[in-house]
Every structure is written in structure tokens, then in C-alpha cells.
Design a protein around this motif. Structure first.
Motif, PDB file in Angstrom:
ATOM      1  N   ALA A 310       0.983  -2.839  -7.812  1.00  0.00           N
ATOM      2  CA  ALA A 310       1.057  -1.532  -7.148  1.00  0.00           C
ATOM      3  C   ALA A 310      -0.005  -0.573  -7.671  1.00  0.00           C
ATOM      4  O   ALA A 310      -0.442   0.332  -6.950  1.00  0.00           O
ATOM      5  CB  ALA A 310       2.453  -0.935  -7.337  1.00  0.00           C
ATOM      6  N   ASP A 313      -3.098  -0.735  -5.531  1.00  0.00           N
ATOM      7  CA  ASP A 313      -2.890  -0.079  -4.245  1.00  0.00           C
ATOM      8  C   ASP A 313      -2.998   1.432  -4.398  1.00  0.00           C
ATOM      9  O   ASP A 313      -3.614   2.115  -3.562  1.00  0.00           O
ATOM     10  CB  ASP A 313      -1.511  -0.445  -3.679  1.00  0.00           C
ATOM     11  CG  ASP A 313      -1.395  -1.920  -3.338  1.00  0.00           C
ATOM     12  OD1 ASP A 313      -2.436  -2.543  -3.028  1.00  0.00           O
ATOM     13  OD2 ASP A 313      -0.271  -2.457  -3.388  1.00  0.00           O
ATOM     14  N   LEU A 314      -2.410   1.966  -5.453  1.00  0.00           N
ATOM     15  CA  LEU A 314      -2.466   3.408  -5.690  1.00  0.00           C
ATOM     16  C   LEU A 314      -3.902   3.863  -5.964  1.00  0.00           C
ATOM     17  O   LEU A 314      -4.306   4.955  -5.531  1.00  0.00           O
ATOM     18  CB  LEU A 314      -1.560   3.791  -6.857  1.00  0.00           C
ATOM     19  CG  LEU A 314      -0.052   3.650  -6.626  1.00  0.00           C
ATOM     20  CD1 LEU A 314       0.713   3.872  -7.935  1.00  0.00           C
ATOM     21  CD2 LEU A 314       0.421   4.619  -5.554  1.00  0.00           C
ATOM     22  N   LYS A 316      -6.597   2.511  -4.767  1.00  0.00           N
ATOM     23  CA  LYS A 316      -7.297   2.492  -3.478  1.00  0.00           C
ATOM     24  C   LYS A 316      -6.917   3.701  -2.637  1.00  0.00           C
ATOM     25  O   LYS A 316      -7.782   4.338  -2.009  1.00  0.00           O
ATOM     26  CB  LYS A 316      -6.964   1.202  -2.734  1.00  0.00           C
ATOM     27  CG  LYS A 316      -7.761   1.004  -1.461  1.00  0.00           C
ATOM     28  CD  LYS A 316      -7.476  -0.357  -0.843  1.00  0.00           C
ATOM     29  CE  LYS A 316      -8.307  -0.554   0.424  1.00  0.00           C
ATOM     30  NZ  LYS A 316      -8.046  -1.905   1.033  1.00  0.00           N
ATOM     31  N   GLU A 317      -5.640   4.044  -2.628  1.00  0.00           N
ATOM     32  CA  GLU A 317      -5.182   5.221  -1.881  1.00  0.00           C
ATOM     33  C   GLU A 317      -5.799   6.498  -2.425  1.00  0.00           C
ATOM     34  O   GLU A 317      -5.980   7.475  -1.674  1.00  0.00           O
ATOM     35  CB  GLU A 317      -3.658   5.304  -1.935  1.00  0.00           C
ATOM     36  CG  GLU A 317      -2.938   4.191  -1.185  1.00  0.00           C
ATOM     37  CD  GLU A 317      -1.435   4.211  -1.413  1.00  0.00           C
ATOM     38  OE1 GLU A 317      -0.951   5.173  -2.068  1.00  0.00           O
ATOM     39  OE2 GLU A 317      -0.759   3.274  -0.964  1.00  0.00           O
TER      40      GLU A 317
END
Length: 398
Positions: A310, A313-314, A316-317
Motif C-alpha cells: 500500500a 500506491d500512496l 504514486k497517489e
């Protein structure tokens, strides 16, 4: 990797006519989930506390594969020990012995004992000693016992080894060119670095001992303050390099002492295992990059569980861009328990979307090759100075 730990720190016992030094050790992984699964000979020595100090007493003890603990008992009644001294416990033979920061089994050095002055207990801290390729010994203190708090972690050791290899020119090719560029260019530019969740401070301290004119800020929660202070006090810095500590809570805004700095390198080592803190960590990185848009972020993590994904993903966000990654194999026998199963460490490089290099790592001006020449020359001077000091010592003793 495995670590020898004191479950019961060394203590001198006076039983009638016998004086004994007693301790209980274990050989376990960085998080203490599993124990060394093979038979091994451990060597316990009572010796001077200085590096390469005199050995007063040496005994062999047998570790049985899969055991959880091993008592160490040494009779010091009839031995000529020049107190103060310490207890050192290591393995007799390490299969596939790794370099520098990555031995398959990490030795333990106790605190100082001096029964002649009533100091019968070594205390609840243990020393780890490493010799990087630059031959400047790194001494780190961690807590004894089987708690994972304030211990060395494999990911930090692996990243310290990669930095050492890069600065010492051991890597002819690297999948992390941006990190290589930053480290080698630091031979002629000041390097400002910050380590988040530093724990014992392995990476930041190793960096400051390897690169001249390096300013490292270690950060973590306030409860590690005294431990980090003890490790900073043991620092053997490169010329004009320094290390300081500042408390930093990822849930809070950046304190003035952190926000006011401009950083070139942001170190994140073994900080992604707790999924509850991933968003605060990314928020802190975002705040740091806003202040230091040219900085690069190096993330080192030994995978403990799948939910750590995760973090990426964070990132990248939050518009962070990944620019290179590699896997660093760990030496020795892997663990088998929860959080122990990984056999390597992932190293990942990130930067912000506004990141710009003033010089290309492979530019026509040959900036990196020039830096590599400067490193080689500096390493040569260090080795020459060390040899001269050794010759001086021999002359004094002759």
C-alpha cells in the motif's frame, strides 16, 4: 541474518569462593520471530572494551539448532582480568560471511563491567561493531533483550552496505544511478541528509562516517532520544561531517528545526511495516519534498507482509515518481516465522514531480567519473593514514 542478543545481560556473581560472570543469550532474527535453526559454536570472551583490545578469557559454547536461549557462565575467580572489561559473544565460523554491515550472524558486545568498583552488571544495552570498506569502524548501541524496539533491522543494515559499496567504488554498475550520482557528487559538494524513523541511526551514522562535509539529521519519536544520543557520541565522522537528532512525529506538522532545512537525500529505512502509519509517512515526505524539490528519497524495506505494498500506491497517489529499484540479498539462513521469511531487502528511489538535476549523472562533463576519482583518492589517503598509524603503534611498542 541473525543477531546474538542478551536475554540476560552479563552480571558478575560472587558465590562463596567462586566468582562467575553469567549471561543468557539467544540467536534470533531482527524482529525476534524465529531462532537460528542450525548447530553453531559460539565463542565468549572477556576482553578490553576497546576495538582489538586484549582478550583475558575465551570459552566455547554450543548452540543447538532451534534452541531459544543459551546460558553463558565464565569462571573469573582464577583469571588475571584487567578490569574494566566487557563480554563479547560471536560465532566461531560464519558460512558465507558477508562484508561490512551484513554478516550472517551479528556479534554482541556488552556494556562495561568493573567488579573492583562495584560495577557488577553490564546494563541493558549492547554494542554492535562493523568495519565498512573505508575501514572506519562503526559502533552502534541498541537495546538488549528480545523486544524489537530500538534494535538493528535488516533493511537498515542492507542500505548502509549499499551506500558503503557505492562510495567505495565496489559497484561497477548499479540499478540506482540517481543514488550513485548523489553519493559520488557529495565528494565535492555539501550533502544534507535526513533519516526518518531512524531507530538506532544506522544509515545516517554510516553516511556521516563515509562522506566528508556531510550534515545528517536523524529523526524519530522522542523516546529514542537517549539511544540515538549514545550512538552520535560514538561517531567517528568524516572531515567536517556531523550528525544531530530532532524528534519528529509524522502525525504532526514539520517542526521548525526540520522544516527550515533543505535536504539532498531523504532516508526511509524499515518504516513501511506498520500500515497504520503509511499515510502519515507519505504526508511527511510530501512536506519535505515541497521544501526540497531537488531531494531524492531512498526507501529500504525488508518485506514483512503483503499489505506493505500500500505504501507504493500512496506514493504514486502523492505524485512521487519511482526512479530505480533493486533487491539486496541477505546472507545466512533466513527465518521462517511471521515477518522473517524474506531473503532480501528492497531498495527503491523516489523523487517529486518537480525534481530537476543540475547535472546529469552521465553528462558529457564527466561529473560522476571525476567524483569517483576524488573518492578513490580519498580512500587511498584513509588507507595510507591507517597504515601510518599502525606503523607508529608498532614503533611505540617495540
Amino acid at each position: 541474518m541473525h543477531y546474538i542478543r542478551f536475554l540476560r545481560p552479563p552480571k558478575v556473581h560472587n558465590d562463596k569462593n567462586t566468582v562467575q560472570l553469567k549471561a543468557v543469550v539467544t540467536v534470533t532474527t531482527d524482529l525476534g520471530e524465529t531462532f537460528f535453526p542450525e548447530d553453531a559454536e559460539l565463542i565468549a570472551t572477556i576482553r578490553e572494551t576497546a576495538h582489538d583490545g586484549e582478550v583475558y578469557l575465551r570459552r566455547k559454547f554450543q548452540w543447538s539448532g532451534g534452541a531459544r536461549s543459551l546460558p553463558i557462565i565464565l569462571d573469573v575467580s582464577r583469571n588475571d582480568i584487567d578490569w574494566p572489561a566487557c563480554l563479547h559473544v560471536g560465532v566461531k565460523v560464519s558460512k558465507g560471511k558477508g562484508p561490512g554491515f551484513l554478516p550472517p550472524v551479528v556479534d554482541a558486545w556488552s556494556g562495561e563491567l568493573d567488579p573492583t568498583k562495584g560495577q557488577l552488571d553490564s546494563g541493558w544495552r549492547v554494542e554492535r561493531r562493523f568495519t565498512p570498506l573505508n575501514e572506519r569502524p562503526v559502533s552502534l548501541i541498541e537495546d538488549a533483550g528480545d523486544s524489537i524496539a530500538r534494535h538493528l533491522w535488516d533493511g537498515s543494515q542492507a542500505l548502509a552496505q549499499i551506500i558503503d559499496d557505492t562510495i567505495s567504488l565496489e559497484n561497477t554498475t548499479t540499478p540506482l544511478p540517481l543514488l550513485e550520482y548523489l553519493l559520488v557528487s557529495a565528494t565535492y559538494r555539501r550533502l544534507n541528509a535526513i533519516e526518518l524513523g531512524c531507530g538506532c541511526g544506522t544509515v545516517g551514522i554510516a553516511l556521516a562516517q563515509s562522506i566528508p562535509d556531510c550534515d545528517v539529521l536523524l529523526t524519530d519519536l522522542p523516546e529514542v532520544d537517549s539511544l540515538v544520543a549514545a550512538n552520535i557520541a560514538r561517531l567517528n565522522p568524516a572531515i567536517n561531517s556531523k550528525v544531530t537528532f530532532h524528534a519528529l512525529d509524522w502525525e504532526a506538522p514539520l517542526p521548525k528545526g526540520v522544516h527550515s532545512r533543505v535536504h539532498d537525500l531523504i532516508i526511509v529505512s524499515e518504516c513501511t511495516y506498520n500500515t497504520d502509519t503509511l499515510q502519515p509517512l507519505v504526508n511527511t515526505l510530501k512536506a519535505l519534498i515541497t521544501r526540497s524539490p531537488k531531494a531524492i528519497i531512498v526507501v529500504s524495506t525488508k518485506t514483512r507482509h503483503d499489505s506493505e505494498a500500500a505504501f507504493f500506491d500512496l506514493m504514486k497517489e502523492a505524485d512521487f515518481i519511482q526512479d530505480g529499484s533493486m533487491r539486496m540479498p541477505l546472507p545466512g539462513v533466513p527465518g521462517s516465522g511471521y515477518a522473517d521469511w524474506a531473503t532480501d531487502v528492497g531498495i527503491h528511489i523516489f523523487h517529486g514531480k518537480n525534481h530537476r538535476l543540475s547535472l546529469s549523472p552521465r553528462g558529457s562533463d564527466q561529473d560522476v567519473p571525476k567524483a569517483k576519482e576524488a573518492i578513490a583518492a580519498a580512500n587511498g589517503r584513509v588507507r595510507k593514514a591507517a597504515a601510518g598509524a599502525e606503523d607508529d603503534a608498532k614503533g611505540t611498542n617495540s
